[in-house]
Write an enzyme that holds these catalytic residues in place. Structure first.
Site, PDB file in Angstrom:
ATOM      1  N   ARG A 646       0.828  -1.214   0.000  1.00  0.00           N
ATOM      2  CA  ARG A 646       0.000   0.000   0.000  1.00  0.00           C
ATOM      3  C   ARG A 646       0.860   1.261   0.000  1.00  0.00           C
ATOM      4  O   ARG A 646       0.472   2.280  -0.569  1.00  0.00           O
ATOM      5  CB  ARG A 646      -0.920  -0.001   1.219  1.00  0.00           C
ATOM      6  CG  ARG A 646      -1.867  -1.177   1.280  1.00  0.00           C
ATOM      7  CD  ARG A 646      -2.910  -1.104   0.191  1.00  0.00           C
ATOM      8  NE  ARG A 646      -3.837  -2.230   0.290  1.00  0.00           N
ATOM      9  CZ  ARG A 646      -3.974  -3.169  -0.614  1.00  0.00           C
ATOM     10  NH1 ARG A 646      -3.226  -3.137  -1.695  1.00  0.00           N
ATOM     11  NH2 ARG A 646      -4.846  -4.153  -0.467  1.00  0.00           N
ATOM     12  N   LYS A 682      -6.189   1.403   1.670  1.00  0.00           N
ATOM     13  CA  LYS A 682      -7.233   0.403   1.533  1.00  0.00           C
ATOM     14  C   LYS A 682      -7.014  -0.744   2.511  1.00  0.00           C
ATOM     15  O   LYS A 682      -5.946  -1.339   2.561  1.00  0.00           O
ATOM     16  CB  LYS A 682      -7.240  -0.136   0.095  1.00  0.00           C
ATOM     17  CG  LYS A 682      -8.302  -1.198  -0.147  1.00  0.00           C
ATOM     18  CD  LYS A 682      -8.239  -1.714  -1.572  1.00  0.00           C
ATOM     19  CE  LYS A 682      -9.262  -2.814  -1.800  1.00  0.00           C
ATOM     20  NZ  LYS A 682      -9.208  -3.350  -3.189  1.00  0.00           N
TER      21      LYS A 682
END
Length: 701
Positions: A646, A682
């Protein structure tokens, strides 16, 4: 295959009681396939159609096979389908028709699941699940993950299936019959014998010479084992001839002279042949005489010297078989009429000299690994001389011997005529000796050929084993590869290892997606993949530097480069050492990330491009292991890996993004960081991230 995969996951869910499922996306199109980079090779495919297939998976439904219109057309009605509506789940599929494949076995499976659910009580579900899971695991056949490296034609393992009555059986692959399985080692031996049989056809059937001149040369110059045994046998024949002649002859002076000269020569040759036994005492011998222990090996290994010794031994034996016959009087026996005078000529000794000649001819064939042409030449020379002596030169002596034995005027039969039988016996022995010599030559050449084949096979096997080890070490880390080599690992006990602190990095080239195109100008994307391979290969070259020895490349995902530091060291128990190693891993990974960015800048200057890296780094506990049996792959899992990914996907071009915890460690090793702010990640929520200032150099060690 997709339907079977979903069915397999369904069977596993029923066996374990764990609610898991699988999405399968299928698209049909063009791909570029191959291997990129220098390390951690993995076969992969690239194209826009591959990207579309990836979105078909992400836009599918659990437990269903999601296909495109192109794939449905290729199915040609083999499966029933229904509308998939993939655009509602993935924006990139909007405007494209998609379908869900209807499993033809779904109805029977649903009925079985309903029946199975009615039979299982709620209180025994957990216990039954563990029992069934144990049975399911036991039904797996042991698979060596890397057995195909040495035997690519090995049969695939049997696949476990669950019958309707919940028993586990194995399913035989289609086309597999109940045939006898040959062990790999035995198969290799049979292959070697088969190769030797084919190579025997290259042997000249007349001269027994190898058609391959290099192989013939090796055979001629190869060392002969047991030469001293052959010389000993010849010496025994020589002594036997001497004993026979000393018993039947009265010419003591001539015999003493002839054997007085040849005996020392034979003793000298025999001594040289047995000097090899002095090798064990070579270190205790004076330096001046240490060369004596090497005489035997020198004669055995040098073809010319060996041939000289063999020919000398045989010539002496063949010569001494008849030499003393020359000194026996009796050439004028036909003019002698007195019987008493004939008896004094020792005519009875002629047959014994014939026996000596026959014995000497047998002495020729005791030498192994001696060229057939040399043996044939010596035998031919000997039989010609012997026939000339007994049939012509000393023929009068045979007549006189007959007259002396048959003085009443009768003539003996053919089988009792010394002259005729001498020729018969010499010819018979000549033919027999040639046959035996040829058989010995053939046997020696076959043994040499088999030995040569086995050595060649052994070298090829060693070469293949080394290549397989190098290939395995290029697919897996060195310490993981050594775990698999030479071991028979069960499926349940594949390699896995947990680490408390590993620094993980994802470095991607987002601009490559825009750079990649499929046109005739770049050969449908092939040139783009060549350029990506150059980039990844240059990145891999950095791993060979000593300061990056703790960095391990994990894999490449498209244009993303994944690496981790801290996987090569065994887990430590000392907390202080753990902390020290954690800081060391973070510092090494930051330096490696900066080196990657500098390497890409160097590539840009030569390729006239402006690619930039987007890097994300995180550290923490991970689990490393190898999954799969037929296509094993080393990978790492854990929350730290997800966060590092991420950090890359939410990062900025030409920046190294890290989490707050990693930023603190980066600052402690001498690098400056800049606060980026709160980023929505996320699956993780909002995280505070930082950028590493790559311009800062000379970190504190």
């Amino acid at each position: 295959m997709g339907v079977d995969m979903c069915s397999g996951i369904r069977l596993l869910r029923e066996a374990t009681g764990v609610d898991i499922s699988m999405r399968v996306g299928v698209h049909t199109g063009n791909v570029l396939c191959g291997v990129i980079g220098l390390q951690k090779w993995q076969y992969d495919v690239w194209s826009h159609d591959v990207t579309l297939a990836n979105h078909m998976e992400s836009g599918g439904l659990p437990g269903r096979v999601h296909i495109t219109e192109e794939t449905r057309q290729h199915l040609d009605g083999a499966y029933e389908v229904e509308e998939g509506d993939g655009g509602s789940r993935d924006p990139l599929l909007e405007g494209r028709k998609t379908y869900l494949v209807i499993d033809p076995k779904a109805k029977s499976i649903s009925r079985r699941r309903h029946t199975l659910g009615n039979h299982l009580a709620s209180g025994e579900t957990r216990q039954r699940a563990s029992i069934r899971m144990s049975q399911y695991m036991q039904s797996w056949r042991t698979i060596h993950p890397f057995a195909d490296l040495s035997n690519p034609n090995a049969t695939h393992p049997l696949r476990p299936i669950v019958t309707p009555n919940n028993t586990f059986v194995t399913e035989r692959q289609p086309g597999q019959s109940n045939t006898l399985l040959v062990d790999n080692g035995m198969r290799g031996s049979l292959d070697t014998m088969d190769n030797a049989g084919r190579r025997l056809k290259k042997l000249n059937c007349l001269t027994l010479l190898f058609n391959d001149l290099s192989l013939e040369r090796k055979f001629r110059v190869s060392e002969v084992k047991g030469l001293h045994h052959s010389i000993s046998c010849t010496a025994f024949v020589f002594v036997t001839i001497f004993a026979v002649q000393i018993l039947v002859s009265k010419n003591d002076f001539e015999m003493a002279v002839s054997y007085g000269v040849t005996f020392p020569v034979f003793v000298l040759l025999l001594s040289i042949a047995f000097t090899g036994y002095l090798e064990k005492w070579r270190s205790k011998m004076p330096l001046v005489v240490q060369w004596i222990s090497g005489l035997s090996r020198g004669v055995s290994s040098r073809a010319v010297l060996r041939l000289f010794v063999v020919v000398l031994c045989l010539l002496i034996t063949l010569l001494m078989a008849f030499l003393n016959l020359i000194f026996i009087p009796g050439n004028n026996c036909t003019s002698i009429t007195d019987r008493k005078e004939l008896e004094d000529l020792q005519l009875y000794s002629v047959p014994y000299y014939l026996y000596c000649c026959l014995l000497a001819m047998l002495g020729v064939i005791v030498f192994v690994r001696t060229c057939l042409s040399v043996k044939a030449l010596l035998l031919t020379l000997a039989v010609v001389v012997y026939l000339a002596l007994f049939l012509h030169v000393y023929a009068p002596r045979s007549h006189c011997l007959i007259d002396m034995l048959y003085n009443n005027g009768t003539k003996p039969g053919i089988l009792k005529d010394p002259q005729i039988m001498s020729g018969v016996w010499l010819v018979i022995f000549y033919i027999v000796c040639l046959i035996l010599a040829r058989q010995d030559e053939l046997s020696c050449r076959v043994d040499f050929l088999l030995d040569h084949c086995f050595k060649t096979e052994r070298e090829e096997m060693e070469t293949m084993e080394n290549v397989n080890k190098l290939l395995l070490q290029n697919v897996l880390p060195l310490h993981v590869a050594s775990y698999f080599i030479g071991k028979n690992i069960r499926n349940q006990d594949l390699y896995s290892q947990s680490y408390d602190c590993v620094c993980v990095m994802f470095a991607s080239v987002p601009q490559f997606k825009e750079f990649y195109s499929e046109s005739s100008a770049n050969r449908d994307g092939l040139e783009c993949m060549r350029f990506l391979n150059e980039i990844i290969s240059d990145f891999d070259e950095l791993l060979s530097k000593p300061k990056f020895c703790s960095v391990e490349k994990i894999k490449t995902i498209g244009s993303t480069y994944m690496a981790a530091a801290g996987l090569r060291h065994a887990p430590l128990s000392d907390e202080e050492k753990k902390v020290e190693m954690s800081y060391s891993h973070v510092r090494t990974m930051v330096e490696f990330a900066i080196a990657l960015m500098n390497k890409l800048e160097f590539i840009n200057t030569h390729a006239f491009n402006s690619f930039k890296l987007r890097i994300g780094i995180n550290h923490g506990p991970v689990i490393a292991g190898v999954i799969g049996a037929h296509k094993p792959q080393y990978d790492i899992w854990g929350n730290s890996v997800n966060v590092a990914s991420r950090m890359d996907s939410t990062g900025v071009l030409d920046k190294i993004q890290v989490t707050e915890e990693t930023a603190q460690m980066v600052e402690s090793v001498g690098y400056n960081v800049t606060l980026r702010g709160v980023v929505n990640v996320k699956g993780k929520g909002e995280l505070t991230t930082y950028f590493i200032n790559k311009d800062h150099s000379l970190p504190q060690y």
